[in-house]
Write an enzyme that holds these catalytic residues in place. Structure first.
Site, PDB file in Angstrom:
ATOM      1  CE  LYS A 104      -1.486   1.673   3.969  1.00  0.00           C
ATOM      2  NZ  LYS A 104      -1.496   2.996   4.565  1.00  0.00           N
ATOM      3  CG  ASN A 105       2.253   2.762   3.572  1.00  0.00           C
ATOM      4  OD1 ASN A 105       1.109   3.159   3.333  1.00  0.00           O
ATOM      5  ND2 ASN A 105       2.655   2.434   4.786  1.00  0.00           N
ATOM      6  CG  ASP A 144       3.152   1.087   9.559  1.00  0.00           C
ATOM      7  OD1 ASP A 144       2.941   1.981  10.391  1.00  0.00           O
ATOM      8  OD2 ASP A 144       3.354   1.307   8.352  1.00  0.00           O
ATOM      9  NE  ARG A 172      -6.835   5.031   5.879  1.00  0.00           N
ATOM     10  CZ  ARG A 172      -6.596   6.267   6.261  1.00  0.00           C
ATOM     11  NH1 ARG A 172      -7.190   6.743   7.309  1.00  0.00           N
ATOM     12  NH2 ARG A 172      -5.768   7.020   5.601  1.00  0.00           N
ATOM     13  CB  CYS A 232      -3.883   6.105  11.008  1.00  0.00           C
ATOM     14  SG  CYS A 232      -4.675   4.767  10.102  1.00  0.00           S
ATOM     15  NE  ARG A 238       0.844  10.124  10.446  1.00  0.00           N
ATOM     16  CZ  ARG A 238       0.300   9.193   9.668  1.00  0.00           C
ATOM     17  NH1 ARG A 238      -0.972   8.904   9.768  1.00  0.00           N
ATOM     18  NH2 ARG A 238       1.030   8.550   8.776  1.00  0.00           N
TER      19      ARG A 238
HETATM   20  C1  EPZ Z   1       4.547   6.513   6.611  1.00  0.00           C
HETATM   21  O1  EPZ Z   1       3.923   7.620   7.228  1.00  0.00           O
HETATM   22  C2  EPZ Z   1       3.485   5.473   6.430  1.00  0.00           C
HETATM   23  N1  EPZ Z   1       2.407   6.038   5.619  1.00  0.00           N
HETATM   24  C3  EPZ Z   1       2.974   5.032   7.791  1.00  0.00           C
HETATM   25  O2  EPZ Z   1       2.087   3.962   7.528  1.00  0.00           O
HETATM   26  C4  EPZ Z   1       4.120   4.545   8.662  1.00  0.00           C
HETATM   27  O3  EPZ Z   1       3.632   4.319   9.968  1.00  0.00           O
HETATM   28  C5  EPZ Z   1       5.215   5.605   8.726  1.00  0.00           C
HETATM   29  O4  EPZ Z   1       5.613   5.991   7.386  1.00  0.00           O
HETATM   30  C6  EPZ Z   1       6.454   5.124   9.467  1.00  0.00           C
HETATM   31  O5  EPZ Z   1       6.968   3.980   8.848  1.00  0.00           O
HETATM   32  C7  EPZ Z   1       2.513   6.060   4.302  1.00  0.00           C
HETATM   33  O6  EPZ Z   1       3.492   5.612   3.716  1.00  0.00           O
HETATM   34  C8  EPZ Z   1       1.371   6.625   3.543  1.00  0.00           C
HETATM   35  P1  EPZ Z   1       7.082   9.482   8.622  1.00  0.00           P
HETATM   36  P2  EPZ Z   1       4.639   9.032   7.251  1.00  0.00           P
HETATM   37  O7  EPZ Z   1       7.106  10.780   7.904  1.00  0.00           O
HETATM   38  O8  EPZ Z   1       5.394   9.199   5.973  1.00  0.00           O
HETATM   39  C9  EPZ Z   1       8.042  12.605  12.128  1.00  0.00           C
HETATM   40  C10 EPZ Z   1       0.255   2.543   7.959  1.00  0.00           C
HETATM   41  O9  EPZ Z   1      -0.282   1.956   8.930  1.00  0.00           O
HETATM   42  N2  EPZ Z   1       7.976  13.647  11.076  1.00  0.00           N
HETATM   43  O10 EPZ Z   1       8.116   8.472   8.304  1.00  0.00           O
HETATM   44  O11 EPZ Z   1       3.623  10.018   7.608  1.00  0.00           O
HETATM   45  C11 EPZ Z   1       6.699  11.972  12.412  1.00  0.00           C
HETATM   46  O12 EPZ Z   1       5.953  12.732  13.326  1.00  0.00           O
HETATM   47  C12 EPZ Z   1       0.881   3.847   8.206  1.00  0.00           C
HETATM   48  O13 EPZ Z   1       0.272   2.098   6.809  1.00  0.00           O
HETATM   49  C13 EPZ Z   1       8.321  14.942  11.391  1.00  0.00           C
HETATM   50  O14 EPZ Z   1       8.677  15.264  12.526  1.00  0.00           O
HETATM   51  O15 EPZ Z   1       5.656   8.834   8.453  1.00  0.00           O
HETATM   52  C14 EPZ Z   1       7.099  10.621  12.932  1.00  0.00           C
HETATM   53  O16 EPZ Z   1       7.441  10.727  14.284  1.00  0.00           O
HETATM   54  C15 EPZ Z   1       0.278   4.741   9.150  1.00  0.00           C
HETATM   55  N3  EPZ Z   1       8.280  15.889  10.405  1.00  0.00           N
HETATM   56  C16 EPZ Z   1       8.374  10.301  12.148  1.00  0.00           C
HETATM   57  O17 EPZ Z   1       8.826  11.548  11.634  1.00  0.00           O
HETATM   58  C17 EPZ Z   1       7.901  15.597   9.128  1.00  0.00           C
HETATM   59  O18 EPZ Z   1       7.899  16.500   8.279  1.00  0.00           O
HETATM   60  C18 EPZ Z   1       8.180   9.337  10.997  1.00  0.00           C
HETATM   61  O19 EPZ Z   1       7.100   9.769  10.174  1.00  0.00           O
HETATM   62  C19 EPZ Z   1       7.566  14.280   8.824  1.00  0.00           C
HETATM   63  C20 EPZ Z   1       7.590  13.320   9.812  1.00  0.00           C
END
Ligand code: EPZ
Length: 433
Positions: A22-23, A308, A400, A119, A124
């Protein structure tokens, strides 16, 4: 209202074929609009989030031709620079809507996209996305629930990500692929889906090196041609079925997977007492008659233990002897399943980003509500491990990211059904014994 009803307490066994990630597909679908010609995408999971992304692409004038449930031809050629506004009630609900920001900014130097939802697992922020786009020369502003990014020209830059972010790495990589000159992304995320999106961009003519390491080097090109591309298997769907084998003390082989992507999950399941067999494109988890032992996990960016998979693994740890500990270091709100599991008898105490789990002998069935996608999947696993009946509401969150979840579970011997009224729930209860 639709819900899953199930009767648990039996070991689940057999083979399950895992779908496309998915991702990864969310990044790939968004990137496809950057090509001047059509792209054929195969092995796309037919789940809610990918369908919302396809609708959004159509909403801005892209042509989406559904060849079959898992194959789609996308042409962004007809999208005009004046129609790069992405907004509808659905796109606001998915996190990956922001990939259209990087894709459209890269190609048209302008994008206006509804602020991402997704979610409810933490705050985020998107500061790293904004930092990356700004470094490439874009002006980024937020107002009225929309993010606007625009630039006269995008020029390559040296970007250091302050946090390891999957979304920011993919987004900035997409925009930089059509920028002038060279970009270096340091402290990049290394997840398999980063590599998959980079491979897809390269297949359209991009020049990206280092994806899968923490330094990605991009030499901008002027345009992309069309491509045929197959998405990698879903690491988290596979991991979910692997934990199902452990929780129900069954024997499940996940097929059509890349075992290397599952190493963190396989290693933990082996540590607690399951037997893991790895094949070229399959992994078998045998937990028959095993007494599972306690362990500790800390969620980390890839190749660490994936956030995840944390809720699904918690369901197994709560059935393991002794005290297990989870430290969630990615998202602050990812223990929302704990209250639901407690209704089934689990003993879990949450303190900040730590969950302390005292093993119990078994769950008892209960009525539950899925709090988010992965937590919802975890509750289904718990329900199938539990004695008696369980029902889970809010299953649109599970849909989803899991395609035909109940059918795949039934094929493994699970007594589960998707019902949408009390009468059908009663019928299910009378049918299963
Ligand atoms: C992706 O989310 C996935 N979603 C999530 O999948 C997954 O949990 C996550 O990566 C971590 O592996 C998709 O790919 C659509 P991140 P993403 O940016 O990209 C912080 C699922 O169940 N951060 O890697 O939103 C953030 O708060 C899900 O399929 C910042 O601080 O995650 C977090 O603590 C839900 N500033 C960490 O980084 C930013 O600008 C990692 O988030 C961006 C992120």
């Amino acid at each position: 209202m639709e819900r899953f009803v199930m009767k648990g307490g039996h070991p689940l066994s057999g083979d399950v074929v895992i779908g496309g990630a998915k991702n990864a597909s969310l990044g790939v679908l968004a990137a496809a609009v950057m090509a001047d010609e059509g792209c054929l995408i195969e092995n796309m999971p037919d789940v809610r989030d990918t369908n919302v992304m396809l609708q959004a692409i159509e909403g801005i004038g892209g042509i989406v031709e559904r060849i079959d449930a898992h194959t789609v031809r996308i042409s962004g050629a007809a999208i005009s620079k004046d129609n790069t506004i992405v907004d509808d009630e659905f796109i606001r609900k998915i996190r990956a809507s922001y990939y259209l920001l990087g894709a459209l900014l890269g190609k048209y130097k302008k994008a206006i996209v509804a602020l991402p939802g997704g979610c409810d697992i933490g705050s985020r922020p998107i500061d790293q996305h904004i930092k990356g786009f700004t470094a490439l020369g874009a002006k980024v502003s937020i107002g009225h629930g929309m993010i606007t990014a625009e630039a006269e020209r995008l020029v390559g830059a040296h970007i250091y990500m302050d946090v390891v972010s999957v979304g920011a790495t993919i987004n900035v990589m997409m925009a930089a692929a059509l920028a002038e000159g060279r970009t270096i992304i340091e402290n990049a995320a290394k997840e398999p889906h980063i590599v998959d999106v980079a491979n897809f961009l390269n297949s359209m003519g991009a020049n990206i090196k280092g994806a899968g390491t923490d330094v990605i080097r991009i030499k901008g090109v002027e345009s992309f041609h069309g491509s045929n591309y197959a998405i990698i298997p879903d690491q988290i769907e596979a991991g979910t079925f692997m934990t199902l084998a452990a929780a129900t003390r069954g024997d499940i082989t996940v097929r059509n997977v890349i075992p290397k992507h599952l190493e963190a999950i396989s290693a933990k399941l082996a540590e607690i007492g399951c037997t893991i067999h790895e094949y070229d494109d399959a992994v078998r988890v045998d937990a028959r008659d095993r007494v599972l032992k306690n362990t500790q996990i800390k969620t980390l960016p890839y190749p660490g233990f994936p956030t995840d998979m944390q809720p699904q693994m918690a369901v197994v740890m709560a059935l393991s002897e002794g005290t297990s500990i989870i430290t969630e270091s990615i998202f602050e709100n990812r223990f929302r399943y704990v209250d639901e599991l407690a209704r089934m008898g689990a003993k879990i105490q949450v303190e900040g980003n730590t969950a302390i789990i005292t093993g119990i002998n078994g769950y008892t069935g209960a009525d539950m509500v899925a709090p988010d996608l992965r937590a919802g999947a975890a509750l289904v696993i718990a329900g199938l491990a539990a004695d008696g009946y369980s029902a889970i509401e809010n299953i649109e969150l599970i849909q989803r990211g899991y395609e035909h979840f109940e059918t795949k579970l039934q094929d493994l011997g699970a007594q589960i059904s998707l019902v949408d009224n009390d009468k059908d729930e009663q019928k299910f209860k009378l049918k299963v014994v």
